[in-house]
Write an enzyme that holds these catalytic residues in place. Structure first.
Site, PDB file in Angstrom:
ATOM      1  N   ARG A  25       0.806  -1.216   0.000  1.00 44.75           N
ATOM      2  CA  ARG A  25       0.000   0.000   0.000  1.00 44.75           C
ATOM      3  C   ARG A  25       0.843   1.272   0.000  1.00 44.75           C
ATOM      4  O   ARG A  25       0.474   2.274  -0.608  1.00 44.75           O
ATOM      5  CB  ARG A  25      -0.915  -0.027   1.241  1.00 44.75           C
ATOM      6  CG  ARG A  25      -1.629   1.265   1.560  1.00 44.75           C
ATOM      7  CD  ARG A  25      -2.377   1.145   2.887  1.00 44.75           C
ATOM      8  NE  ARG A  25      -1.481   0.775   3.977  1.00 44.75           N
ATOM      9  CZ  ARG A  25      -0.695   1.630   4.641  1.00 44.75           C
ATOM     10  NH1 ARG A  25      -0.697   2.911   4.302  1.00 44.75           N
ATOM     11  NH2 ARG A  25       0.076   1.221   5.636  1.00 44.75           N
ATOM     12  N   ARG A 181     -13.345 -18.884  25.181  1.00 46.51           N
ATOM     13  CA  ARG A 181     -13.909 -17.671  24.582  1.00 46.51           C
ATOM     14  C   ARG A 181     -13.264 -16.399  25.141  1.00 46.51           C
ATOM     15  O   ARG A 181     -13.846 -15.323  25.056  1.00 46.51           O
ATOM     16  CB  ARG A 181     -15.419 -17.632  24.823  1.00 46.51           C
ATOM     17  CG  ARG A 181     -16.142 -18.846  24.262  1.00 46.51           C
ATOM     18  CD  ARG A 181     -17.628 -18.806  24.570  1.00 46.51           C
ATOM     19  NE  ARG A 181     -18.308 -20.001  24.072  1.00 46.51           N
ATOM     20  CZ  ARG A 181     -19.613 -20.232  24.203  1.00 46.51           C
ATOM     21  NH1 ARG A 181     -20.378 -19.344  24.827  1.00 46.51           N
ATOM     22  NH2 ARG A 181     -20.151 -21.342  23.723  1.00 46.51           N
ATOM     23  N   CYS A 200      -3.705  -3.628  12.933  1.00 48.29           N
ATOM     24  CA  CYS A 200      -2.721  -4.614  12.492  1.00 48.29           C
ATOM     25  C   CYS A 200      -2.707  -5.805  13.440  1.00 48.29           C
ATOM     26  O   CYS A 200      -2.705  -6.945  13.003  1.00 48.29           O
ATOM     27  CB  CYS A 200      -1.332  -3.986  12.420  1.00 48.29           C
ATOM     28  SG  CYS A 200      -1.163  -2.725  11.155  1.00 48.29           S
ATOM     29  N   SER A 221      -0.925  -7.915   9.863  1.00 44.99           N
ATOM     30  CA  SER A 221       0.135  -7.233   9.126  1.00 44.99           C
ATOM     31  C   SER A 221       1.230  -6.865  10.111  1.00 44.99           C
ATOM     32  O   SER A 221       0.960  -6.220  11.129  1.00 44.99           O
ATOM     33  CB  SER A 221      -0.415  -5.970   8.450  1.00 44.99           C
ATOM     34  OG  SER A 221       0.617  -5.253   7.795  1.00 44.99           O
TER      35      SER A 221
END
EC number: 2.1.1.45
Length: 318
Positions: A25, A181, A200, A221
């Site tokens: 990007r 959970r 991210c 990411s």
């Protein structure tokens, strides 16, 4: 060699050896691996890298910012933390109210043009000063949208109510430690287009065994040179803090990475880092008088015996 640091150094080696070159990007380009996992035994030491200096003050102020449910960079700037400046600054220079020098693609241009970099740094400094001094301006341009703090503490439901995921997960650890959970998520598809930077580190889960609290983070990411060292220490710190409140010892921090990448303009820096010998890991000190995670202030969190090599500078891809 510091056992605690080795998984991170191996990640760098693996990306350099096996990584795929990809566009991204920001236009910078990366070497990338997909689906990578590191494990850190928190009982062996605090995983703050020693092969380069990592500013722990920034890590703890950012984590406290998240835990406050805050999304405005003003709190960070008041603690001399500039991690998130570029994303708020981007919103400002792209707004109709900005009439200063052209800041188009300021991230890449600042790397390539020293003269422009001076102009950019000056404009960003003025922006940050105004955020601190002008509450109205800060409210309008210091807010990053529904980033981590908002999703952790004020998740918006479809009926207009909010969920405090941090409070809920702590209560579950205390009352039902075998639950599967015990999850906190920052990834809300509805809010992704509205965030300055979509989360991210997207989701983390806790696990209790033999009186020890472990945490696994999924990070979609991962900027391996600049971001990941912060993420490792931040979630290790969070695990310690929640273990304190829930009366547990610390276990492992498990770090699972989606797209784990090294930017092409960070290759010299990571190779320099790999030449350095790790030192022993530091230890974490939490104020023993503080039991509730929400009561911690900056002075209640310290690292001791942190002996690192010097910092290695690298540009941020925005």
């Amino acid at each position: 060699m510091s056992i605690v640091e080795e998984p991170y150094l191996q990640l760098i080696r693996d990306i350099l050896e096996k990584g795929h070159e990809k566009s991204d990007r920001t236009g910078t380009g990366t070497k990338s691996l997909f689906g990578y996992q590191m494990r850190f035994n928190l009982a062996e030491g605090f995983p703050l890298l020693t092969t380069k200096k990592v500013p722990f003050g920034l890590i703890k102020s950012e984590l406290l910012w998240f835990l406050r449910g805050d999304t405005n960079i003003r709190f960070l700037l008041e603690h001399n933390n500039h991690i998130w400046d570029e994303w708020a600054f981007k919103n400002w220079v792209e707004s109709d109210e900005y009439h200063g020098p052209d800041m188009t693609n300021f991230g890449l241009r600042a790397q390539e043009d020293d003269n422009f970099n001076k102009v950019y740094q000056d404009e960003k400094k003025k922006f940050c000063q105004k955020i601190v001094e002008d509450q109205e301006f800060a409210n309008k341009f210091g807010n990053l949208g529904d980033v981590y703090g908002a999703q952790w503490r004020h998740w918006q439901t479809r009926n207009g109510e909010t969920i405090d995921q941090i409070k809920d997960v702590i209560e579950t650890i205390k009352n039902n430690p075998d639950s599967r959970r015990m999850i906190v998520t920052a990834w809300n598809p509805e809010d992704v287009p509205l965030s300055a930077l979509p989360p991210c580190h997207t989701l983390f889960q806790f696990y209790v065994n033999d009186g020890k609290l472990s945490c696994q983070l999924y990070q979609r990411s991962a900027d391996v040179f600049l971001g990941v060292p912060f993420n490792i220490a931040s979630y290790a710190l969070l695990t310690h803090m929640i273990a304190r409140e829930t009366g547990l010892e610390v276990g492992e921090f498990v770090h699972t990475l989606g797209d784990a990448h090294i930017y092409l303009n960070h290759l010299d820096q990571v190779n320099e880092q790999l030449q350095r010998k790790p030192n022993d890991a530091p230890t974490l000190w939490l104020n023993p008088e503080k039991k509730n995670i929400m009561d911690f202030e900056m002075e209640d969190i310290k690292v001791k015996n942190y002996h690192s090599h010097s910092a290695i500078k690298a540009p941020v891809a925005v």
